[in-house]
Design a protein around this motif. Structure first.
Motif: not given
Length: 442
Positions: A305-318
């Motif tokens: 939940a924290l990683i998602r809000i920090y933008g980590g999932f966006d970076a991984l998906l990119s």
């Protein structure tokens, strides 16, 4: 709450910290220091707590209370709560139903089929028992001693017998309705278990049949010297059969497990396998055995939940978008993602729980159905878990054989892990060769 920052690779640091702690210390203990079961010496809950601490220290623009609120929202997700309840119910079922049915199934089939097919019987029994019990490690613990007895009495190599049992155990680990991997994958993607089973079965059955054929070919090249006999009580498999039938019929998983618990109690009490005073304690012990898995699910949900809000999932998906193109590429990307997590954690349930939120974003990005996503996560995690030499399945199998006077190394068994290898082939064929239209109808 929407991500605060897009494409923020630093947000993935907590995952890196966990992997460094768990994989690094596990490999050091197991191979550098020679500690038997090195990975089991690492408290995975503590490793995740440290990773969450790192996540909390990131992004000072949010207060600690705000970060706790984000984590609470992640943990409070309906799918996470459902997953936890099913984990506990499944543990109670295994505790009350007992595990003595495995030997009954094995010795019954060995008594009915010629010795030439003994290794094939071991594989089939391991498939059935693991599907009924929902645990690969439990299946290996029960069936490997029988596999060693088959090897000693008949002349089949210990590595072949043990490898066949390990492969069969991963069949049920992947398909069982009460397997923790199935529970994690289905609830993480929000899909009914029956839908995931249909997707999975189309991949697993061809691999299992091909494995059976290969085992038979190898078996006919061995000169036999005897057979294995033992006592059995088939009435003890009734609870597992009811759970299997109920799951395939699509009955609510809680109802299925309740039926299994009640029928298991009746069978165990009537056959004298369990005293009435021990019934509740056995259920409690079974549920308690799910403690670590349940806590991991909670901690991963909070961390992600924290990683998602920090933008980590966006970076991984990119990053994934740049490598994998189209729906087929996205499915392969999901498989490799959970495979990498499994190699790092040596635990397929933990790998699925960690990959779930990322895979959910990928399924939307690539237009992959949730049931297919759940199937891919479960299948690829079991493929990798079934072949890594430091996984719990392999270590338990090798240890059990050694205790019975038939020492065999992980690397001697690995060439005979036929099912996981063929499951990988079947999975890749399903992704890249099956027509798109046909797959969407499943």
């Amino acid at each position: 709450m929407q991500p605060m920052k897009k494409n923020n690779p630093r947000a993935l640091l907590p995952i890196g910290v966990f992997l460094l702690l768990y994989l690094g210390l596990g490999l050091t203990f197991e191979y550098a220091l020679g500690i038997s079961g090195g990975f089991s010496q690492i408290p995975i809950v503590i490793a995740f707590l440290i990773a969450i601490l790192v996540a909390c220290l990131q992004n000072p623009s949010l207060t600690l209370d705000q970060k706790l609120e984000v984590m609470a929202q992640g943990v409070g997700d309906k799918n996470i709560l459902t997953m936890l309840l099913i984990f506990l119910a499944a543990g109670a079922f295994v505790g009350v139903a007992g595990r003595s049915s495995a030997e009954s199934v094995a010795y019954f089939m060995l008594s009915m089929i010629p010795a030439r097919f003994a290794v094939a019987v071991l594989f089939v029994v391991a498939c059935f028992v693991s599907t009924a019990m929902g645990t690969s490690v439990g299946t290996i613990t029960l069936i490997v001693p029988i596999a060693v007895a088959v090897s000693e009495a008949s002349g089949f190599s210990t590595a072949l017998c043990v490898g066949s049992v390990v492969g069969g155990s991963m069949f049920g680990d992947n398909l069982s309705f009460i397997s923790d991997t199935t529970i994690a994958a289905c609830n993480g993607q929000g899909v009914p278990m029956r839908d995931k089973f249909r997707e999975n079965f189309a991949i697993a059955l061809p691999a299992a049949l091909a494995t059976l054929a290969v085992i038979l070919v190898l078996s006919f090249q061995v000169e036999l010297s005897g057979a294995v006999v033992g006592s059995y009580h088939l009435v003890q498999i009734i609870p597992y059969l009811l759970v299997l039938i109920g799951g395939i019929a699509g009955i609510n998983v809680f109802v299925v497990l309740l039926i299994g618990i009640v029928s298991g109690a009746v069978v165990m009490l009537s056959t004298g396998q369990l005293a009435a005073v021990d019934l509740l304690s056995s259920m409690g012990s079974g549920a308690a055995g799910m403690y670590e898995t349940s806590m991991v699910a909670v901690l991963v949900a909070a961390m992600c939940a924290l990683i998602r809000i920090y933008g980590g999932f966006d970076a991984l998906l990119s990053f994934i978008r740049r490598i994998f193109r189209g729906s087929r590429g996205g499915q392969l990307g999901m498989g490799l993602l959970v495979g990498a997590m499994d190699i790092a954690t040596a635990n397929n349930t933990v790998a699925i729980v960690m990959a779930n939120p990322i895979a959910k974003e990928m399924s939307r990005e690539y237009g992959v159905s949730p049931s297919k996503t759940a199937s891919i996560l479960d299948t690829f995690s079991c493929i990798f878990q079934g072949v890594i030499p430091y996984g719990a399945q392999m270590l338990v199998a090798v240890s059990a054989a050694a205790e019975l006077g038939h020492p065999v190394s992980s690397f001697q068994v690995m060439p005979y892990l036929i099912y996981p290898y063929l499951l990988l082939v079947s999975s890749l064929a399903f992704i890249f060769l099956a027509p798109e239209g046909r797959r969407k109808k499943r």
